[in-house]
Design an enzyme around this catalytic site. Structure first.
Site, PDB file in Angstrom:
ATOM      1  N   SER A  49       0.845  -1.208   0.000  1.00 13.46           N
ATOM      2  CA  SER A  49       0.000   0.000   0.000  1.00 13.46           C
ATOM      3  C   SER A  49       0.870   1.244   0.000  1.00 13.46           C
ATOM      4  O   SER A  49       0.385   2.338  -0.310  1.00 13.46           O
ATOM      5  CB  SER A  49      -0.929   0.004   1.217  1.00 13.46           C
ATOM      6  N   ASP A  87       5.707  -7.149   2.563  1.00 14.93           N
ATOM      7  CA  ASP A  87       4.746  -7.510   1.514  1.00 14.93           C
ATOM      8  C   ASP A  87       5.494  -7.791   0.216  1.00 14.93           C
ATOM      9  O   ASP A  87       6.334  -7.000  -0.210  1.00 14.93           O
ATOM     10  CB  ASP A  87       3.802  -6.322   1.302  1.00 14.93           C
ATOM     11  N   LYS A 117       4.416 -11.522   3.208  1.00 15.52           N
ATOM     12  CA  LYS A 117       3.002 -11.706   2.856  1.00 15.52           C
ATOM     13  C   LYS A 117       2.870 -11.743   1.347  1.00 15.52           C
ATOM     14  O   LYS A 117       3.573 -11.018   0.651  1.00 15.52           O
ATOM     15  CB  LYS A 117       2.150 -10.553   3.409  1.00 15.52           C
ATOM     16  N   GLU A 186      -9.496  -9.536   3.176  1.00 13.00           N
ATOM     17  CA  GLU A 186      -9.770  -8.130   2.848  1.00 13.00           C
ATOM     18  C   GLU A 186     -11.088  -7.970   2.111  1.00 13.00           C
ATOM     19  O   GLU A 186     -11.350  -8.649   1.101  1.00 13.00           O
ATOM     20  CB  GLU A 186      -8.621  -7.567   1.992  1.00 13.00           C
TER      21      GLU A 186
HETATM   22  O1  KIV Z   1      -0.508  -3.446   1.407  1.00 15.70           O
HETATM   23  C1  KIV Z   1      -1.146  -3.407   2.485  1.00 15.70           C
HETATM   24  O2  KIV Z   1      -1.011  -2.471   3.274  1.00 15.70           O
HETATM   25  C2  KIV Z   1      -2.034  -4.508   2.773  1.00 15.70           C
HETATM   26  C3  KIV Z   1      -2.978  -4.389   3.928  1.00 15.70           C
HETATM   27  C4  KIV Z   1      -3.934  -3.296   3.793  1.00 15.70           C
HETATM   28  C5  KIV Z   1      -3.591  -5.685   4.280  1.00 15.70           C
HETATM   29  O3  KIV Z   1      -2.008  -5.480   2.086  1.00 15.70           O
END
Ligand code: KIV
Length: 289
Positions: A49, A87, A117, A186
């Site tokens: 994000s 992420d 993730k 989500e």
């Molecule tokens: O990229 C992100 O911040 C996310 C969350 C909102 C779960 O994947």
């Protein structure tokens, strides 16, 4: 949680077993990481994000693995107790298992993350199993998966029809069986999120997925009200920092223009004290430099 030792994937599973909710927030830099960590967040997600929140893109798609590693390093320096998740950005793992392994390894080695993730359900189960076998804890992410923005036709609530609900359950089961230590749910209806949470053994972390999840995650900038014009249904704003920052900066600009800043007390005088070392910029306590 009363312990001050580092939260790990086993702590999170125990929290689910004890019925303790898990508080997750996104973080992108060391200063925010320190603040969120000291305030008690269990997990800091260096989310892609950041492509939207930090870089100003319209989607998360442009974010690169190098950019993720850079932000992960900063967050890892600021966090003492929280578990730090990196992420995996768009197309850093979708091309092949090998590509996913290499890039997850980069977030761990270069970014200093404690886990990674990745978006996707059953389609990513094999990669999750391979990561876990290699000692890399993996968090899944199903429902609205922002990296599939164009495939989904926009940011839309998922799992509203019976077929979609069944797919979500299958995806969650596949990730759980592959060894995912947690799954982000989500933008899905609250009742299906509750059913998934009761079905899988690993903790579920909801965003726009209701109270039935084992934990909740929000983008920290949304919770803090940094963008006064952004208020989706699933966000609760706990502060209006956008407004506060603009007021503070406005007061500074006024003082600079009028000559009210700096005062004598905020200036140095010639003499002995002028040679003394002064703090320059704040750096998060505990930062490894
Ligand atoms: O990229 C992100 O911040 C996310 C969350 C909102 C779960 O994947």
């Amino acid at each position: 949680m009363t312990t001050t030792s580092r939260v790990n994937i086993h702590t999170l599973r125990q929290m689910k077993e004890r019925g303790e909710k898990i508080a997750v927030l996104t973080a992108y830099d060391a200063t925010f990481a320190r603040l969120l960590d000291e305030a008690g967040a269990d997990v800091l997600l260096v989310g892609d994000s950041l492509g939207m929140v930090i870089q100003g893109h319209e989607t998360t798609l442009p974010v690169t693995i190098e950019e993720m590693a850079y932000h992960c390093r900063a967050v890892a320096r600021g966090a003492r107790r929280a578990h730090v998740v990196g992420d995996m950005p768009f197309m850093s793992y979708q091309a092949s298992i090998e590509q996913g392994m290499q890039n997850a390894g980069r977030l761990m080695k270069e970014g200093g993350c404690h886990s990674v993730k990745l978006e996707g359900g059953a389609a990513q189960a094999e990669l999750v199993a391979r990561l876990v076998a290699a000692g890399i804890p993996a968090m899944g992410h199903i429902g609205l998966t922002p990296q599939s923005f164009h495939q989904l036709g926009g940011f839309k609530v998922q799992g509203k029809d019976p077929g979609g609900r069944a797919r979500l359950l299958d995806d969650a089961r596949a990730l759980d069986e592959a060894g995912a230590y947690a799954i982000v749910l989500e933008a899905i209806p609250a009742d299906i999120a509750r059913e998934i949470s009761a079905t899988v053994s690993c903790p579920t972390i909801g965003i726009g997925a209701g109270l039935g999840c084992d934990g909740q995650v929000l983008v920290s900038y949304d919770l803090l009200g940094m963008d006064e014009s952004f208020k989706p249904r699933f966000v609760r704003r706990y502060a209006e920092l956008g407004k506060t920052i603009k007021e503070a900066v406005g007061a500074y600009v006024t003082d600079v223009r009028s000559g009210a800043f700096p005062s004598d007390a905020e200036s140095f005088a010639a003499g002995k004290s002028a040679a003394a070392a002064v703090p320059l910029y704040s750096t998060p306590a505990g930062a490894k430099r």
